[in-house]
Design an enzyme around this catalytic site. Structure first.
Site, PDB file in Angstrom:
ATOM      1  N   ALA A 250       0.809  -1.232   0.000  1.00 22.26           N
ATOM      2  CA  ALA A 250       0.000   0.000   0.000  1.00 22.26           C
ATOM      3  C   ALA A 250       0.835   1.271   0.000  1.00 22.26           C
ATOM      4  O   ALA A 250       0.324   2.344   0.313  1.00 22.26           O
ATOM      5  CB  ALA A 250      -0.943  -0.002   1.196  1.00 22.26           C
ATOM      6  N   ALA A 251       2.095   1.178  -0.382  1.00 20.23           N
ATOM      7  CA  ALA A 251       2.957   2.363  -0.341  1.00 20.23           C
ATOM      8  C   ALA A 251       2.427   3.475  -1.243  1.00 20.23           C
ATOM      9  O   ALA A 251       2.325   4.639  -0.829  1.00 20.23           O
ATOM     10  CB  ALA A 251       4.380   1.983  -0.740  1.00 20.23           C
ATOM     11  N   GLY A 252       2.100   3.136  -2.479  1.00 15.65           N
ATOM     12  CA  GLY A 252       1.596   4.138  -3.412  1.00 15.65           C
ATOM     13  C   GLY A 252       0.265   4.715  -2.970  1.00 15.65           C
ATOM     14  O   GLY A 252       0.015   5.920  -3.115  1.00 15.65           O
TER      15      GLY A 252
END
Length: 301
Positions: A250-252
């Site tokens: 879920a970094a982006g």
């Protein structure tokens, strides 16, 4: 200050297997830990925006099943307005099958289910909530016609539209024209521009082309290197903190949710990108999608 963020997008249940390495085609390997987490790019970005201080309305569609009901319950518990969530009695809720290797890199296959049935006809009256918003976040895990419809409405209302063009696909110039901000990663920037993005110089060339097509601001996310910002007020690489990645799922999404909040608060593009990079860097040190998203106190503490 108006910090109301409208997120229109997908909601999935992520089924994650951790393994030492990705299997080759035709290969079966024994994995390790199994996790089942709430996910979907739209829902992830809504959670990120909410935890980082935004007032968030989420618009999406689930199936009439246990996955969909749990997703809505969890989003509501986060303090997100889910009044505009829709239910499809004929389609299952979206799911994502995710493999995470020992380096924290991931491989994802999404079965969109009800997300793929969210059509413009479902969104009658959405202009009411768009009028009250500071920013609108969109991604590409729902039909492109729906993305274009919402973007068009929001632009006509002079709202800032942030498009995260993921998963990567070709986009018509008519969608790009008038966007306040587009946030592709290197692969997506390459596909949209036709320029292979592998460093700052090529990121700038890709961004210049997108601006020529009518986008006002471009931020190319570049993984652990940070984010390349191309805007009238600032151009350059905003570096990300150095961390040991555990799960980059879920970094982006964390980056995009954070960016929307900080920009809605009036922060300049460089500062908003810097804080969004910090938020994304915290998220990769944790497992899961929504579970990994940090709170505001962790960014500013």
């Amino acid at each position: 200050m108006n910090n109301k963020i409208v997120v229109v997008g997908s909601s999935n249940t992520d089924m994650v297997v951790k393994t030492s390495n990705f299997p080759l085609p035709g290969e079966t390997i024994i994995g390790g830990e199994f996790l089942m987490n709430p996910g979907g790019k739209g829902a992830n970005q809504a959670v990120a925006a909410r935890r980082l201080g935004g007032e968030v309305v989420f618009v999406g569609k689930t199936g009439n099943d246990i996955f969909g009901k749990q997703a809505v319950k969890l989003l509501t518990a986060e303090g997100i307005n889910t009044d505009k969530m829709l239910v499809d009695d004929k389609s299952p809720s979206g799911v994502a099958l995710i493999t995470v290797d020992s380096k924290g890199e991931n491989s994802i296959v999404v079965a969109p289910g009800a997300n793929s049935t969210l059509v413009p006809e479902d969104l009658e009256g959405i202009d009411t909530i768009l009028k009250e918003s500071a920013a609108v976040i969109l991604q590409l895990e729902i039909p492109l016609e729906t993305v274009a419809y919402v973007a068009g409405l929001a632009i006509d209302l002079h709202k800032n539209v942030i498009l995260n063009p993921a998963p990567a696909q070709a986009l018509p110039d008519s969608l790009l024209k008038g966007l306040y901000l587009i946030t592709p990663n290197e692969t997506e920037a390459g596909q949209l521009s036709g320029i292979e993005v592998k460093d700052i110089e090529s990121a700038q060339k890709a961004a210049e082309l997108l601006v020529e097509k009518g986008v006002q601001n471009v931020i190319v996310t570049m993984g652990s290197a940070g984010a390349y910002v191309f805007s009238p007020e600032y151009t350059g690489l905003v570096e990300a903190p150095k961390v040991k990645a555990v799960d980059t799922t879920a970094a982006g999404d964390t980056f995009n949710g954070a960016l929307a909040v900080f920009l809605s608060e009036g922060k300049r593009m460089e500062e908003a990108a810097r804080l969004a990079c910090i938020a994304a860097s915290v998220s990769v040190t944790r497992n899961g999608a929504q579970a990994s998203v940090p709170f505001r106190s962790e960014i500013e503490g």
